[in-house]
Design an enzyme around this catalytic site. Sequence first.
Site, PDB file in Angstrom:
ATOM      1  CG  ASP A  44      -2.185   0.795   1.027  1.00 51.90           C
ATOM      2  OD1 ASP A  44      -2.311   1.453  -0.020  1.00 51.90           O
ATOM      3  OD2 ASP A  44      -3.043   0.775   1.921  1.00 51.90           O
ATOM      4  CG  HIS A 102      -8.951  -0.915  -4.235  1.00 54.94           C
ATOM      5  ND1 HIS A 102     -10.057  -0.506  -3.520  1.00 54.94           N
ATOM      6  CD2 HIS A 102      -7.897  -0.262  -3.680  1.00 54.94           C
ATOM      7  CE1 HIS A 102      -9.689   0.338  -2.578  1.00 54.94           C
ATOM      8  NE2 HIS A 102      -8.379   0.522  -2.647  1.00 54.94           N
TER       9      HIS A 102
HETATM   10  C1  HEM Z   1      -4.901   2.160  -3.562  1.00 53.70           C
HETATM   11  C2  HEM Z   1      -5.827  -1.243  -0.250  1.00 53.70           C
HETATM   12  C3  HEM Z   1      -9.738   1.224   1.190  1.00 53.70           C
HETATM   13  C4  HEM Z   1      -8.893   4.548  -2.189  1.00 53.70           C
HETATM   14  C5  HEM Z   1      -4.823   1.010  -2.805  1.00 53.70           C
HETATM   15  C6  HEM Z   1      -3.835  -0.029  -2.949  1.00 53.70           C
HETATM   16  C7  HEM Z   1      -4.089  -0.968  -2.019  1.00 53.70           C
HETATM   17  C8  HEM Z   1      -5.247  -0.546  -1.274  1.00 53.70           C
HETATM   18  C9  HEM Z   1      -3.323  -2.260  -1.776  1.00 53.70           C
HETATM   19  C10 HEM Z   1      -2.713  -0.044  -3.988  1.00 53.70           C
HETATM   20  C11 HEM Z   1      -1.494   0.655  -3.509  1.00 53.70           C
HETATM   21  C12 HEM Z   1      -1.416   2.103  -3.853  1.00 53.70           C
HETATM   22  O1  HEM Z   1      -1.727   2.504  -4.973  1.00 53.70           O
HETATM   23  O2  HEM Z   1      -1.032   2.881  -2.976  1.00 53.70           O
HETATM   24  C13 HEM Z   1      -6.974  -0.866   0.425  1.00 53.70           C
HETATM   25  C14 HEM Z   1      -7.602  -1.637   1.469  1.00 53.70           C
HETATM   26  C15 HEM Z   1      -8.687  -0.932   1.888  1.00 53.70           C
HETATM   27  C16 HEM Z   1      -8.756   0.267   1.086  1.00 53.70           C
HETATM   28  C17 HEM Z   1      -7.116  -2.976   1.972  1.00 53.70           C
HETATM   29  C18 HEM Z   1      -9.696  -1.246   2.959  1.00 53.70           C
HETATM   30  C19 HEM Z   1      -9.478  -2.047   3.960  1.00 53.70           C
HETATM   31  C20 HEM Z   1      -9.896   2.291   0.357  1.00 53.70           C
HETATM   32  C21 HEM Z   1     -11.004   3.209   0.382  1.00 53.70           C
HETATM   33  C22 HEM Z   1     -10.765   4.139  -0.588  1.00 53.70           C
HETATM   34  C23 HEM Z   1      -9.500   3.811  -1.205  1.00 53.70           C
HETATM   35  C24 HEM Z   1     -12.187   3.135   1.336  1.00 53.70           C
HETATM   36  C25 HEM Z   1     -11.619   5.317  -0.991  1.00 53.70           C
HETATM   37  C26 HEM Z   1     -12.927   5.296  -0.977  1.00 53.70           C
HETATM   38  C27 HEM Z   1      -7.704   4.204  -2.794  1.00 53.70           C
HETATM   39  C28 HEM Z   1      -7.059   5.037  -3.796  1.00 53.70           C
HETATM   40  C29 HEM Z   1      -5.917   4.343  -4.198  1.00 53.70           C
HETATM   41  C30 HEM Z   1      -5.886   3.106  -3.434  1.00 53.70           C
HETATM   42  C31 HEM Z   1      -7.519   6.399  -4.289  1.00 53.70           C
HETATM   43  C32 HEM Z   1      -4.891   4.790  -5.227  1.00 53.70           C
HETATM   44  C33 HEM Z   1      -5.346   4.398  -6.625  1.00 53.70           C
HETATM   45  C34 HEM Z   1      -4.356   4.849  -7.656  1.00 53.70           C
HETATM   46  O3  HEM Z   1      -4.004   6.041  -7.642  1.00 53.70           O
HETATM   47  O4  HEM Z   1      -3.935   4.041  -8.467  1.00 53.70           O
HETATM   48  N1  HEM Z   1      -5.682   0.666  -1.773  1.00 53.70           N
HETATM   49  N2  HEM Z   1      -7.698   0.268   0.214  1.00 53.70           N
HETATM   50  N3  HEM Z   1      -9.009   2.677  -0.612  1.00 53.70           N
HETATM   51  N4  HEM Z   1      -6.976   3.068  -2.591  1.00 53.70           N
HETATM   52 FE1  HEM Z   1      -7.366   1.651  -1.250  1.00 53.70          FE
END
Ligand code: HEM
Length: 448
Positions: free
Chosen positions: A174, A314
């Site tokens: 992450d 995601h």
């Molecule tokens: C990216 C996990 C909840 C928004 C990521 C990444 C992971 C991750 C593994 C990819 C790594 C990265 O790009 O930094 C999770 C997990 C969550 C969670 C396990 C809940 C337990 C959320 C929620 C939101 C969110 C609730 C918004 C509503 C984002 C965004 C990115 C991201 C905006 C970057 C996407 C990009 O720019 O490519 N998340 N996330 N995440 N997540 Fe989550």
Amino acid sequence: TNGTFLPIQNIQGDILVGMKKQLETFYFFHINDPASFKTALNSYVPTITSTATLLSPASSQPLAFVNIAFSSTGLQALGITDDLGDSQFSSGMYADATNLGDSLSTWESPFAGTNIHGAFLIGTDKLAPQNSYVSFYVSGIVSTFGSSITEVDRIDASARPGDEAGHEHFGFLDGISNPAVAGFSTTVLPGQTVVPSGTILTGRLGDVALRPSWTLDGTFMAFRKLQQKVPEFDAWTLENAIQNPEVTLTVQQGADYLGARMFGRWKSGAPTDITPLVDDPTLGADPQSNNNFDFAHANSSLISDQSRCPFSAHIRKTNPRADLADANTINHAIRAGTPYGPEASSSEASSKTSAQDRGMAFVEYQSTIGNGFRFQQINWANTANFPPLKTVTPGIEPIVGQGSPRTADGLNPVDPSVGYTVPQFVIPTGGEYFFVPSISAITDVITA
Ligand code: HEM
């Protein structure tokens, strides 16, 4: 300074630097006695960590950093009745929970309602004997604020151990993709979006609302306690392991392949858009290339193709990149959460059932909640026909998307039209919207 025009000694540290923390405690409080709280907070201001402090040489850094944030009812308790120009902040997250898709039945009592007035975020990268720096700072808060506050809830979050450091509980790296902030970030990595400072900071260029002048250089923090069902996720991806005629995969590899397609990144962080069939840990670890993609490959026909990354993944739902015609900078926010809870045990793995509470203490900073976190959750993750103008309906985002039916399409690369009914592996159990003021706003307005 780092050459920025922003007054970084006045902006709380977690917002722009977005630290990956070894340890982070979220200390949620209720204000009992506004007058003595203000006196205590005035004396505590020097301990609040600015952006400048976090950018200073490691040798001059404090043992732990502290940031403070206030809910709408917290500001009211302190006699601040100004409209901050954000309606979701004003009503609080509990009032918004069903709009977000949450079931109120899974919300824990400390968050149900508007009883939380504020939060201290206490974090460190320095692991003392017995990890005691954070608890030392928490004790300092308890003694400084005394009976002026009551602890409503406390979440002790921490990076996962060993090689899993930096990975969330499902195992995926992450903290890779956050926007760079114009006029602040000294480097822009390949593929990174640059947002105006006002997309993150209130009152700066690009902030879309009119607000009281004292809110300059603050931000809104969306905090979510998101429980993760790790053994259930592992078991489901194994049971539904996917295959691809282009590669020979073991069942475990097929499970990892499915998980990678749900996220759009492999566990190492390598984007499936660049390496669709196998993980590439070297790519995952390389900031010069691990974010350098836009789902289109300079070939507009590929934007309608899911062989590399499902529309519902995601990272595609929460940052659609070239799926949208404009750069969409307004819907970016800075993420700064930390995992909480113990590692999944072998007995939980063999029973395929969570016995302990673990998940993500999710934090996202933006100048307008409805454009950042809330937009990503409601308009994108929960909306089945987003991204738009695809030949098939993408379905909901399978990790954090909420809604019924819980159908995500595109996960199977051989037949992307197969709809997967995905169990809910992330359960929202609480949260709140907070305002994170500048340090001068604390001294000049909040404690005045
Ligand atoms: C990216 C996990 C909840 C928004 C990521 C990444 C992971 C991750 C593994 C990819 C790594 C990265 O790009 O930094 C999770 C997990 C969550 C969670 C396990 C809940 C337990 C959320 C929620 C939101 C969110 C609730 C918004 C509503 C984002 C965004 C990115 C991201 C905006 C970057 C996407 C990009 O720019 O490519 N998340 N996330 N995440 N997540 Fe989550």
